[in-house]
Design a protein around this motif. Structure first.
Motif, PDB file in Angstrom:
ATOM      1  N   ALA A 141       0.840  -1.202   0.000  1.00 61.20           N
ATOM      2  CA  ALA A 141       0.000   0.000   0.000  1.00 61.20           C
ATOM      3  C   ALA A 141       0.873   1.250   0.000  1.00 61.20           C
ATOM      4  CB  ALA A 141      -0.942   0.000   1.197  1.00 61.20           C
ATOM      5  N   VAL A 142       1.970   1.216   0.742  1.00 60.48           N
ATOM      6  CA  VAL A 142       2.900   2.345   0.779  1.00 60.48           C
ATOM      7  C   VAL A 142       3.499   2.569  -0.610  1.00 60.48           C
ATOM      8  CG1 VAL A 142       5.122   3.146   1.699  1.00 60.48           C
ATOM      9  CG2 VAL A 142       3.423   2.141   3.240  1.00 60.48           C
ATOM     10  N   GLN A 143       3.922   1.503  -1.261  1.00 60.41           N
ATOM     11  CA  GLN A 143       4.510   1.634  -2.590  1.00 60.41           C
ATOM     12  C   GLN A 143       3.488   2.148  -3.609  1.00 60.41           C
ATOM     13  OE1 GLN A 143       7.738   1.479  -3.377  1.00 60.41           O
ATOM     14  NE2 GLN A 143       7.979   1.246  -1.181  1.00 60.41           N
ATOM     15  N   HIS A 144       2.253   1.686  -3.498  1.00 57.75           N
ATOM     16  CA  HIS A 144       1.208   2.166  -4.404  1.00 57.75           C
ATOM     17  C   HIS A 144       0.956   3.656  -4.177  1.00 57.75           C
ATOM     18  CE1 HIS A 144      -2.026   1.518  -7.263  1.00 57.75           C
ATOM     19  NE2 HIS A 144      -2.818   2.249  -6.488  1.00 57.75           N
ATOM     20  N   THR A 145       0.978   4.088  -2.920  1.00 58.67           N
ATOM     21  CA  THR A 145       0.803   5.505  -2.599  1.00 58.67           C
ATOM     22  C   THR A 145       1.905   6.338  -3.243  1.00 58.67           C
ATOM     23  OG1 THR A 145      -0.251   4.940  -0.511  1.00 58.67           O
ATOM     24  CG2 THR A 145       0.630   7.165  -0.707  1.00 58.67           C
ATOM     25  N   LYS A 146       3.136   5.880  -3.125  1.00 59.85           N
ATOM     26  CA  LYS A 146       4.261   6.607  -3.738  1.00 59.85           C
ATOM     27  C   LYS A 146       4.116   6.655  -5.252  1.00 59.85           C
ATOM     28  CE  LYS A 146       7.542   5.489  -0.073  1.00 59.85           C
ATOM     29  NZ  LYS A 146       8.761   4.719   0.267  1.00 59.85           N
ATOM     30  N   TRP A 147       3.685   5.545  -5.851  1.00 58.31           N
ATOM     31  CA  TRP A 147       3.496   5.507  -7.293  1.00 58.31           C
ATOM     32  C   TRP A 147       2.435   6.522  -7.714  1.00 58.31           C
ATOM     33  CZ3 TRP A 147      -0.748   4.199 -10.324  1.00 58.31           C
ATOM     34  CH2 TRP A 147      -0.486   4.084 -11.678  1.00 58.31           C
ATOM     35  N   LEU A 148       1.321   6.591  -6.967  1.00 57.34           N
ATOM     36  CA  LEU A 148       0.264   7.549  -7.283  1.00 57.34           C
ATOM     37  C   LEU A 148       0.768   8.988  -7.198  1.00 57.34           C
ATOM     38  CD1 LEU A 148      -2.870   6.035  -5.505  1.00 57.34           C
ATOM     39  CD2 LEU A 148      -2.494   6.265  -7.966  1.00 57.34           C
ATOM     40  N   GLN A 149       1.593   9.274  -6.200  1.00 56.69           N
ATOM     41  CA  GLN A 149       2.137  10.633  -6.064  1.00 56.69           C
ATOM     42  C   GLN A 149       2.940  11.014  -7.292  1.00 56.69           C
ATOM     43  OE1 GLN A 149       3.722   9.851  -1.905  1.00 56.69           O
ATOM     44  NE2 GLN A 149       3.458  12.070  -1.884  1.00 56.69           N
ATOM     45  N   HIS A 150       3.788  10.124  -7.758  1.00 57.65           N
ATOM     46  CA  HIS A 150       4.631  10.427  -8.917  1.00 57.65           C
ATOM     47  C   HIS A 150       3.833  10.402 -10.218  1.00 57.65           C
ATOM     48  CE1 HIS A 150       8.312  10.726  -6.669  1.00 57.65           C
ATOM     49  NE2 HIS A 150       8.012   9.597  -6.045  1.00 57.65           N
ATOM     50  N   ALA A 151       2.826   9.534 -10.300  1.00 55.45           N
ATOM     51  CA  ALA A 151       2.008   9.449 -11.511  1.00 55.45           C
ATOM     52  C   ALA A 151       1.233  10.736 -11.748  1.00 55.45           C
ATOM     53  CB  ALA A 151       1.052   8.263 -11.416  1.00 55.45           C
ATOM     54  N   ARG A 152       0.885  11.435 -10.683  1.00 59.07           N
ATOM     55  CA  ARG A 152       0.158  12.709 -10.825  1.00 59.07           C
ATOM     56  C   ARG A 152       0.992  13.764 -11.549  1.00 59.07           C
ATOM     57  NH1 ARG A 152      -3.223  13.904  -5.293  1.00 59.07           N
ATOM     58  NH2 ARG A 152      -4.743  12.246  -5.573  1.00 59.07           N
ATOM     59  N   GLU A 153       2.303  13.623 -11.503  1.00 59.45           N
ATOM     60  CA  GLU A 153       3.189  14.593 -12.126  1.00 59.45           C
ATOM     61  C   GLU A 153       3.359  14.353 -13.626  1.00 59.45           C
ATOM     62  OE1 GLU A 153       6.791  14.215  -9.896  1.00 59.45           O
ATOM     63  OE2 GLU A 153       5.821  14.784  -8.011  1.00 59.45           O
ATOM     64  N   LEU A 154       2.831  13.248 -14.136  1.00 61.13           N
ATOM     65  CA  LEU A 154       2.975  12.908 -15.545  1.00 61.13           C
ATOM     66  C   LEU A 154       1.708  13.280 -16.297  1.00 61.13           C
ATOM     67  CD1 LEU A 154       4.547   9.378 -15.015  1.00 61.13           C
ATOM     68  CD2 LEU A 154       5.746  11.521 -15.505  1.00 61.13           C
ATOM     69  N   SER A 155       1.830  14.184 -17.229  1.00 60.74           N
ATOM     70  CA  SER A 155       0.649  14.679 -17.940  1.00 60.74           C
ATOM     71  C   SER A 155      -0.033  13.594 -18.778  1.00 60.74           C
ATOM     72  CB  SER A 155       1.035  15.855 -18.836  1.00 60.74           C
ATOM     73  OG  SER A 155       2.004  15.439 -19.782  1.00 60.74           O
ATOM     74  N   TRP A 156       0.715  12.609 -19.223  1.00 60.94           N
ATOM     75  CA  TRP A 156       0.158  11.570 -20.085  1.00 60.94           C
ATOM     76  C   TRP A 156      -0.511  10.446 -19.305  1.00 60.94           C
ATOM     77  CZ3 TRP A 156       2.419   6.975 -18.918  1.00 60.94           C
ATOM     78  CH2 TRP A 156       3.692   7.023 -18.338  1.00 60.94           C
ATOM     79  N   ARG A 157      -0.325  10.407 -18.002  1.00 58.47           N
ATOM     80  CA  ARG A 157      -0.891   9.330 -17.175  1.00 58.47           C
ATOM     81  C   ARG A 157      -2.352   9.626 -16.874  1.00 58.47           C
ATOM     82  NH1 ARG A 157      -0.326   4.231 -15.869  1.00 58.47           N
ATOM     83  NH2 ARG A 157       1.899   4.434 -15.634  1.00 58.47           N
ATOM     84  N   VAL A 158      -3.241   8.733 -17.272  1.00 60.09           N
ATOM     85  CA  VAL A 158      -4.663   8.927 -16.978  1.00 60.09           C
ATOM     86  C   VAL A 158      -4.947   8.477 -15.538  1.00 60.09           C
ATOM     87  CG1 VAL A 158      -5.372   8.652 -19.375  1.00 60.09           C
ATOM     88  CG2 VAL A 158      -5.305   6.656 -17.889  1.00 60.09           C
ATOM     89  N   PRO A 159      -5.952   9.060 -14.901  1.00 64.38           N
ATOM     90  CA  PRO A 159      -6.294   8.643 -13.538  1.00 64.38           C
ATOM     91  C   PRO A 159      -6.698   7.168 -13.488  1.00 64.38           C
ATOM     92  CG  PRO A 159      -7.393  10.697 -14.091  1.00 64.38           C
ATOM     93  CD  PRO A 159      -6.788  10.170 -15.358  1.00 64.38           C
ATOM     94  N   VAL A 160      -6.346   6.502 -12.404  1.00 61.00           N
ATOM     95  CA  VAL A 160      -6.715   5.098 -12.211  1.00 61.00           C
ATOM     96  C   VAL A 160      -7.654   4.989 -11.009  1.00 61.00           C
ATOM     97  CG1 VAL A 160      -4.583   4.192 -13.208  1.00 61.00           C
ATOM     98  CG2 VAL A 160      -4.698   4.609 -10.761  1.00 61.00           C
ATOM     99  N   ALA A 161      -8.397   3.928 -10.978  1.00 64.53           N
ATOM    100  CA  ALA A 161      -9.302   3.690  -9.852  1.00 64.53           C
ATOM    101  C   ALA A 161      -8.498   3.644  -8.554  1.00 64.53           C
ATOM    102  CB  ALA A 161     -10.053   2.384 -10.054  1.00 64.53           C
ATOM    103  N   SER A 162      -9.076   4.150  -7.506  1.00 66.30           N
ATOM    104  CA  SER A 162      -8.403   4.187  -6.208  1.00 66.30           C
ATOM    105  C   SER A 162      -8.226   2.785  -5.638  1.00 66.30           C
ATOM    106  CB  SER A 162      -9.210   5.028  -5.221  1.00 66.30           C
ATOM    107  OG  SER A 162      -9.243   6.364  -5.628  1.00 66.30           O
ATOM    108  N   LEU A 163      -7.160   2.621  -4.875  1.00 63.03           N
ATOM    109  CA  LEU A 163      -6.940   1.391  -4.120  1.00 63.03           C
ATOM    110  C   LEU A 163      -7.752   1.510  -2.838  1.00 63.03           C
ATOM    111  CD1 LEU A 163      -5.485  -1.292  -3.546  1.00 63.03           C
ATOM    112  CD2 LEU A 163      -3.592   0.043  -2.603  1.00 63.03           C
TER     113      LEU A 163
END
Length: 126
Positions: free
Chosen positions: A31-53
């Motif tokens: 869960a911690v790793q997924h949280t970190k991934w979500l934080q960094h994914a928000r900074e990428l303009s090409w990354r579409v939002p994903v369903a929440s964990l």
């Protein structure tokens, strides 16, 4: 198991990972790793939002009727509280009606890790 759910979420679907309090820390690092991934994914303009964990944490330490010493473990709540509030949400619904509203909200959300903490004991309904 949370890893399978994370992959499932990336396909555009929604899901819930239910865990018992005594075993929650086994999957906390994922869960911690997924949280970190979500934080960094928000900074990428090409990354579409994903369903929440969505994590459903059951059997909280507020009751100590039986087997309390081996089953008290609020560690996952502590772990999630230490993470970024821009990604992590913790819900403590007081009754089943509130739980329904929280669950609907969480299942519609994207780009969060939602921790829903519920007690398995009977409580009065409002």
């Amino acid at each position: 198991m949370p890893g399978w759910l994370e992959g499932y979420l990336l396909t555009g679907r929604h899901g819930v990972f239910a865990t018992y309090e005594a075993f929650a820390m086994v999957s906390a690092s994922m869960a911690v790793q997924h949280t970190k991934w979500l934080q960094h994914a928000r900074e990428l303009s090409w990354r579409v939002p994903v369903a929440s964990l969505n994590i459903l944490l059951t059997s909280t330490c507020w009751r100590n009727d039986h087997n309390g010493f081996s089953h008290q473990g609020p560690g996952l709540i502590d772990t999630m509280l230490s993470l970024s509030s821009s990604v992590v949400r913790i819900y403590l619904p007081p009754d089943s009606n509130s739980l329904l509203a929280v669950a609907e909200h969480c299942l519609r959300s994207r780009d969060y890790v939602n921790l829903i903490v519920v007690d398995k004991q009977l409580h009065p309904h409002t």
